[in-house]
Design an enzyme around this catalytic site. Structure first.
Site, short mmCIF file in Angstrom:
data_model
loop_
_atom_site.label_atom_id
_atom_site.label_comp_id
_atom_site.label_asym_id
_atom_site.label_seq_id
_atom_site.Cartn_x
_atom_site.Cartn_y
_atom_site.Cartn_z
N HIS A 86 -2.50 -37.54 -18.33
CA HIS A 86 -3.91 -37.15 -18.20
C HIS A 86 -4.23 -36.42 -16.91
O HIS A 86 -5.37 -36.00 -16.70
CB HIS A 86 -4.79 -38.42 -18.28
CG HIS A 86 -4.38 -39.32 -19.40
ND1 HIS A 86 -3.52 -40.38 -19.23
CD2 HIS A 86 -4.66 -39.26 -20.72
CE1 HIS A 86 -3.31 -40.97 -20.39
NE2 HIS A 86 -3.98 -40.32 -21.31
N HIS A 136 -12.70 -41.87 -18.01
CA HIS A 136 -11.45 -41.41 -18.64
C HIS A 136 -10.52 -40.89 -17.53
O HIS A 136 -10.97 -40.21 -16.62
CB HIS A 136 -11.74 -40.30 -19.66
CG HIS A 136 -10.54 -39.95 -20.48
ND1 HIS A 136 -9.56 -39.08 -20.03
CD2 HIS A 136 -10.13 -40.36 -21.71
CE1 HIS A 136 -8.61 -38.98 -20.95
NE2 HIS A 136 -8.93 -39.75 -21.98
N GLU A 138 -8.46 -38.49 -17.31
CA GLU A 138 -8.43 -37.03 -17.09
C GLU A 138 -9.64 -36.61 -16.25
O GLU A 138 -9.51 -35.80 -15.31
CB GLU A 138 -8.44 -36.29 -18.45
CG GLU A 138 -8.24 -34.80 -18.29
CD GLU A 138 -8.24 -34.05 -19.62
OE1 GLU A 138 -7.95 -34.65 -20.67
OE2 GLU A 138 -8.54 -32.84 -19.60
N ASN A 231 -8.54 -38.44 -28.11
CA ASN A 231 -8.45 -37.42 -29.17
C ASN A 231 -8.45 -38.07 -30.55
O ASN A 231 -8.94 -37.50 -31.51
CB ASN A 231 -7.26 -36.48 -28.92
CG ASN A 231 -5.94 -37.14 -29.26
OD1 ASN A 231 -5.57 -37.21 -30.41
ND2 ASN A 231 -5.24 -37.64 -28.25
N SER A 274 -1.20 -39.05 -29.63
CA SER A 274 -0.29 -39.97 -28.95
C SER A 274 0.25 -41.05 -29.90
O SER A 274 0.76 -42.07 -29.45
CB SER A 274 -0.98 -40.60 -27.74
OG SER A 274 -2.26 -41.07 -28.09
S1 SF4 Z 1 -3.92 -33.98 -26.20
FE1 SF4 Z 1 -1.80 -33.45 -25.73
S2 SF4 Z 1 -1.81 -31.21 -25.36
FE2 SF4 Z 1 -3.92 -31.96 -25.26
S3 SF4 Z 1 -4.26 -32.32 -23.06
FE3 SF4 Z 1 -3.67 -34.28 -23.99
S4 SF4 Z 1 -1.45 -34.37 -23.71
FE4 SF4 Z 1 -2.06 -32.23 -23.40
#
Ligand code: SF4
Length: 307
Positions: A86, A136, A138, A231, A274
């Site tokens: 991240h 998060h 990230e 995601n 993931s």
């Molecule tokens: S979902 Fe996969 S490709 Fe997208 S930022 Fe996260 S690790 Fe990278």
């Protein structure tokens, strides 16, 4: 399950390149340093089975809910520390080095591209609006780049008022494409002069678009992925946008309540970026045992499965 239904494989699903690379880096670290203590700061990727597999290589995941990476680092006193896919803030890297730890950065390339863009605009004295989620990892890594000129914008929240004519806007890579589009256009309305770069990664975008391309006749979708995977959560959000009647998010086959499929006629199966293949395969083979026809053209609904 009482009835039989059509099953549609949705591609791409499962590991993206960033997740794959991060896992390969961790495995390589163990091969290169067979006797060294190795820790990962937070989950390497958001999946408990991956963390379990790494544990079997004696690579420990240091994770406490709501604890930031910089504080988690207090729990690592020696050896090598791996930073997760991240991204990581420079303050954490500095702290690790000060503690004398070896470091391996498994940040995804797409995350690094966004960070590099932000750094470049900060160097040009821009204020940066970053659309992401508080807490998060990230977003945490990005916000650590600058404590005064980086401003987090959460989906549905008020856009901060900035007294600047130099504004750069970007976003966390794994959000819903609809949420990002809407929020970026609201920001553009408020700041017509802002420079905007939508940094939704291709893995996130393509997995979401594959759901949107499903036929309207699909009335059920199984979404496989860890509860902590952003995601994966966004895939459920996209399925809701598409008004798919029965949305079933599960982490593995054990969690599947098969009776939920009783009323479905066409069931799609997808997975977050993931989610390991063996978990997906277990669910797919269980569900396909009830398929009346799993020969629905994959080509019609799939994009490159290796993205
Ligand atoms: S979902 Fe996969 S490709 Fe997208 S930022 Fe996260 S690790 Fe990278």
């Amino acid at each position: 399950m009482k009835n039989r239904f059509k099953v549609i494989d949705v591609y791409p699903r499962g590991f993206c390149k960033g997740v794959f690379n991060a896992i390969e880096l961790a495995k390589k670290a163990r091969i290169d340093h067979p006797d060294e203590k190795i820790s990962i700061l937070g989950e390497l990727v958001h999946n408990k089975e991956v963390s379990k597999a790494l544990k079997s290589l004696h690579i420990d995941t240091i994770e406490t809910k709501n604890k930031k990476r910089i504080d988690l680092l207090d729990e690592v006193d020696s050896g090598l520390v791996i930073f997760s896919a991240h991204g990581i803030s420079p303050m954490v890297i500095e702290k690790a080095r000060t503690k004398g730890l070896g470091t391996i950065n498994a940040s995804c390339e797409d995350v690094l591209v966004t960070q590099d863009q932000i750094k470049a605009y900060l160097n040009e004295n821009y204020d940066v609006l970053y659309v992401g989620q508080i807490g998060h990892p990230e977003a945490e890594a990005v916000l650590g780049l600058d404590l005064t000129r980086l401003h987090l914008v959460e989906i549905g929240q008020v856009i901060p008022t900035l007294n600047s004519d130099k504004i750069f806007v970007t976003n966390q890579t794994t959000m819903s494409i609809f949420d990002i589009k809407e929020t970026l256009s609201k920001i553009k309305e408020k700041y017509p002069h802002a420079i905007i770069s939508d940094e939704t990664c291709s893995a996130t975008r393509l997995r979401q678009e594959a759901i949107l391309k499903l036929p309207q006749t699909v009335d059920g979708i199984i979404i496989i992925g860890d509860k902590s995977s952003n995601n994966t959560k966004m895939l459920a959000k996209i399925a809701a946008n598409k008004l798919i009647k029965m949305i079933i998010p599960i982490q593995n086959l054990k969690e599947l309540d098969a009776s939920l499929l009783d009323e479905c006629h066409e069931v799609a199966i997808t997975a977050g970026a993931s989610t390991p293949k063996f978990i997906i395969d277990e669910v797919v083979s269980f569900v396909k045992a009830y398929a009346i026809d799993d020969t629905v053209s994959k080509e019609a609904y799939s994009i490159n499965p290796f993205i």
